[in-house]
Design a protein around this motif. Sequence first.
Motif, PDB file in Angstrom:
ATOM      1  N   SER A   1      -6.051   9.512  -0.102  1.00  0.00           N
ATOM      2  CA  SER A   1      -7.138   9.132   0.986  1.00  0.00           C
ATOM      3  C   SER A   1      -8.284   8.100   0.227  1.00  0.00           C
ATOM      4  CB  SER A   1      -8.002  10.266   1.444  1.00  0.00           C
ATOM      5  OG  SER A   1      -8.346  11.162   0.504  1.00  0.00           O
ATOM      6  N   ASP A   2      -8.512   8.584  -1.053  1.00  0.00           N
ATOM      7  CA  ASP A   2      -9.137   7.569  -2.210  1.00  0.00           C
ATOM      8  C   ASP A   2      -8.484   6.200  -1.990  1.00  0.00           C
ATOM      9  OD1 ASP A   2     -11.050   9.710  -2.319  1.00  0.00           O
ATOM     10  OD2 ASP A   2     -10.414  10.346  -4.322  1.00  0.00           O
ATOM     11  N   LEU A   3      -7.134   6.086  -2.189  1.00  0.00           N
ATOM     12  CA  LEU A   3      -6.357   5.186  -2.450  1.00  0.00           C
ATOM     13  C   LEU A   3      -6.538   4.342  -0.942  1.00  0.00           C
ATOM     14  CD1 LEU A   3      -4.734   3.380  -4.658  1.00  0.00           C
ATOM     15  CD2 LEU A   3      -2.701   4.156  -3.489  1.00  0.00           C
TER      16      LEU A   3
ATOM     17  N   LEU B   1       0.850  -1.246   0.007  1.00  0.00           N
ATOM     18  CA  LEU B   1      -0.105   0.061   0.065  1.00  0.00           C
ATOM     19  C   LEU B   1       0.884   1.283   0.146  1.00  0.00           C
ATOM     20  CD1 LEU B   1      -2.855   0.928   0.051  1.00  0.00           C
ATOM     21  CD2 LEU B   1      -2.798   0.926   2.337  1.00  0.00           C
ATOM     22  N   SER B   2       2.075   1.133   0.711  1.00  0.00           N
ATOM     23  CA  SER B   2       2.821   2.262   0.694  1.00  0.00           C
ATOM     24  C   SER B   2       3.424   2.526  -0.609  1.00  0.00           C
ATOM     25  CB  SER B   2       4.030   2.010   1.773  1.00  0.00           C
ATOM     26  OG  SER B   2       3.503   1.645   2.782  1.00  0.00           O
ATOM     27  N   LEU B   3       3.980   1.485  -1.334  1.00  0.00           N
ATOM     28  CA  LEU B   3       4.343   1.668  -2.637  1.00  0.00           C
ATOM     29  C   LEU B   3       3.360   2.137  -3.667  1.00  0.00           C
ATOM     30  CD1 LEU B   3       6.649  -1.523  -3.212  1.00  0.00           C
ATOM     31  CD2 LEU B   3       7.436   0.753  -2.551  1.00  0.00           C
ATOM     32  N   SER B   4       1.885   1.735  -3.463  1.00  0.00           N
ATOM     33  CA  SER B   4       1.186   2.152  -4.339  1.00  0.00           C
ATOM     34  C   SER B   4       0.749   3.498  -4.082  1.00  0.00           C
ATOM     35  CB  SER B   4      -0.257   1.258  -4.096  1.00  0.00           C
ATOM     36  OG  SER B   4      -0.188   0.086  -4.976  1.00  0.00           O
ATOM     37  N   GLU B   5       0.920   4.165  -2.792  1.00  0.00           N
ATOM     38  CA  GLU B   5       0.542   5.485  -2.596  1.00  0.00           C
ATOM     39  C   GLU B   5       1.709   6.384  -3.028  1.00  0.00           C
ATOM     40  OE1 GLU B   5      -1.974   5.115   1.627  1.00  0.00           O
ATOM     41  OE2 GLU B   5       0.190   5.464   1.825  1.00  0.00           O
ATOM     42  N   ARG B   6       2.835   5.879  -3.083  1.00  0.00           N
ATOM     43  CA  ARG B   6       4.099   6.573  -3.464  1.00  0.00           C
ATOM     44  C   ARG B   6       3.847   6.791  -4.887  1.00  0.00           C
ATOM     45  NH1 ARG B   6      10.279   5.080  -2.647  1.00  0.00           N
ATOM     46  NH2 ARG B   6      11.113   6.131  -4.350  1.00  0.00           N
TER      47      ARG B   6
ATOM     48  N   ASP C   1      -3.601   0.189 -12.472  1.00  0.00           N
ATOM     49  CA  ASP C   1      -2.090   0.685 -12.509  1.00  0.00           C
ATOM     50  C   ASP C   1      -1.629   1.166 -11.484  1.00  0.00           C
ATOM     51  OD1 ASP C   1      -1.813   0.012 -15.389  1.00  0.00           O
ATOM     52  OD2 ASP C   1      -2.035   2.086 -15.862  1.00  0.00           O
ATOM     53  N   ILE C   2      -2.349   1.830 -10.582  1.00  0.00           N
ATOM     54  CA  ILE C   2      -2.025   2.303  -9.252  1.00  0.00           C
ATOM     55  C   ILE C   2      -1.824   1.427  -8.356  1.00  0.00           C
ATOM     56  CG2 ILE C   2      -2.486   3.862  -7.581  1.00  0.00           C
ATOM     57  CD1 ILE C   2      -1.713   5.350  -9.803  1.00  0.00           C
ATOM     58  N   LEU C   3      -2.614   0.414  -8.371  1.00  0.00           N
ATOM     59  CA  LEU C   3      -2.788  -0.990  -7.525  1.00  0.00           C
ATOM     60  C   LEU C   3      -1.688  -1.968  -7.673  1.00  0.00           C
ATOM     61  CD1 LEU C   3      -6.612  -1.497  -6.648  1.00  0.00           C
ATOM     62  CD2 LEU C   3      -4.717  -0.374  -5.118  1.00  0.00           C
ATOM     63  N   THR C   4      -1.065  -1.994  -8.804  1.00  0.00           N
ATOM     64  CA  THR C   4       0.034  -3.019  -9.166  1.00  0.00           C
ATOM     65  C   THR C   4       1.095  -3.230  -8.103  1.00  0.00           C
ATOM     66  OG1 THR C   4      -0.624  -2.608 -11.680  1.00  0.00           O
ATOM     67  CG2 THR C   4       1.478  -3.513 -11.152  1.00  0.00           C
ATOM     68  N   PRO C   5       1.833  -1.992  -7.748  1.00  0.00           N
ATOM     69  CA  PRO C   5       2.799  -2.382  -6.749  1.00  0.00           C
ATOM     70  C   PRO C   5       2.218  -3.012  -5.558  1.00  0.00           C
ATOM     71  CG  PRO C   5       3.067   0.104  -7.770  1.00  0.00           C
ATOM     72  CD  PRO C   5       1.768  -0.577  -8.124  1.00  0.00           C
TER      73      PRO C   5
ATOM     74  N   LEU D   1       0.739  -0.940 -17.089  1.00  0.00           N
ATOM     75  CA  LEU D   1       1.705  -1.456 -15.977  1.00  0.00           C
ATOM     76  C   LEU D   1       0.964  -2.834 -15.158  1.00  0.00           C
ATOM     77  CD1 LEU D   1       4.139  -0.802 -14.249  1.00  0.00           C
ATOM     78  CD2 LEU D   1       2.539   0.185 -12.656  1.00  0.00           C
ATOM     79  N   PHE D   2      -0.429  -2.756 -15.209  1.00  0.00           N
ATOM     80  CA  PHE D   2      -0.898  -3.683 -14.641  1.00  0.00           C
ATOM     81  C   PHE D   2      -0.936  -4.890 -15.427  1.00  0.00           C
ATOM     82  CE2 PHE D   2      -5.061  -6.337 -14.315  1.00  0.00           C
ATOM     83  CZ  PHE D   2      -5.109  -6.709 -13.023  1.00  0.00           C
ATOM     84  N   PHE D   3      -1.398  -4.815 -16.765  1.00  0.00           N
ATOM     85  CA  PHE D   3      -1.276  -6.071 -17.540  1.00  0.00           C
ATOM     86  C   PHE D   3       0.201  -6.784 -17.865  1.00  0.00           C
ATOM     87  CE2 PHE D   3      -5.542  -4.608 -18.603  1.00  0.00           C
ATOM     88  CZ  PHE D   3      -6.280  -5.770 -18.386  1.00  0.00           C
ATOM     89  N   THR D   4       1.310  -5.770 -17.711  1.00  0.00           N
ATOM     90  CA  THR D   4       2.435  -6.428 -17.843  1.00  0.00           C
ATOM     91  C   THR D   4       2.687  -7.000 -16.681  1.00  0.00           C
ATOM     92  OG1 THR D   4       3.103  -4.067 -19.004  1.00  0.00           O
ATOM     93  CG2 THR D   4       5.015  -5.509 -18.232  1.00  0.00           C
TER      94      THR D   4
END
Lengths: 185, 247
Positions: free
Chosen positions: B45-47, B27-32, B118-122, B191-194
């Motif tokens: 906050s949405d994430l 979650l920290s990586l996705s927020e970054r 994409d944002i959730l991929t990390p 990013l997600f599909f990769t």
Amino acid sequence: MSRLIEKRFNLLAVGLLLIGGIWIAASRVTPGGLAQAQAAPQTGFLAPDFTLESFSGESVTLADLRGRPILINLWASWCLPCRAEMPAIQRVYDRYRNQGFQVLAINMTLQDNRNNARAFVDEFSLTFPILLDVDGKVAALYRLRALPSSYFVDANGIIQDVVIGGPMDEALLASRVEQLLEAGK
Amino acid sequence: MFPVLQIGSIAIQVPGLVLLAGLWVGLSLSERLAAETKRQPIAPSDLSNLVLLSLLVGVLGARFGYVLRFPSAFELNPWNLLSLNPGLLDPWMGVTAAAIAATVFSQRKGLALTLVLDILTPLLAVISVSWFLSLLASGYGYGLPTELPWAIDLFGAARHPTQIYDTLAAGLILAILWWQRGSFTLGKGRLFFTFLALTSASRIFLEAFHATGPSVLEGWRVNQILAWLVLALSLWTLRNPKESKSR
């Protein structure tokens, strides 16, 4: 994507899927090839066999119970989660014993006190076989890491689930037993 | 194998602990990643709300799915419906419920699904690493017997250290995607599909060394077949990236 890059990507994708398909075909397993013949205290393996005595000196061997689903529960009277889950085990045993379900509650006598174990059994009015691991043989065989430890064994003697720690509640016990009974039909 | 950390009379489940740590790091990586994007398409906050809501709905869905499978198991003690025991969860129902919750939340917030993915991929990549680490701790997902020099002695045989193969592969995928994140235009789902393509390709290859997992017909491994289908879908989507609308 330019046309050339798209063409290269398509070639790469088709090649990757083709190689993947060939690898999947090559790594097929022979029917029953994944079954584990050896004994180990782990899901998918034969439950390690043992012979232990009860308080009354009656001898019980695990292998003799083949054909029935079994819960092997390792416990001690001083273990708080063991105290918490034992009434649930008794209730589930009462409910399913007519369908062949058996409980083997093995007291870790080497780490416990025989009198305390006896008092524990009386306190909870336990009616299933209570066995005594006097020399720690079963603790070593099942690589005991924490108390309680429970092993759900199917009618073929294969461990279908392991629960380390506790307490287990009725729903978990009942659903695991139902799975064992269903698999045995 | 290290399934339990015994502290006094308390037995802490190490696999669960590893998964929780993975969730926090991911979650920290996705927020970054969300903060690094130039247009700040998703507020932190949405994430956080999206992940928390998905987790909550996922757990409720998983419990509901388990009750549907074993309704009579809850007759002895209906209070067990509220049990904290993770053994009383149906994982697939949980994942489905979480995915629906994430989709509904994204739509309500006006976020394009491809952007959210994409944002959730990390987060997903870190959870993948921690999942295989949790298998290493629990001993599940063990390998086939082998005579290779790096075999590990497990359950009475020298075996492929599959949990280590899987962890290394998932770690490599995470590292590649994280270091190359700047070369992806976020919002198109690339990013997600990769991530999905790399993960499914690694599953196709590494499942061959596993001694566990279902097989069908003439010994075809189900996990490999599913991974092949996901790989095909991912490659098809990467070939035709849809332009998405970001907020």
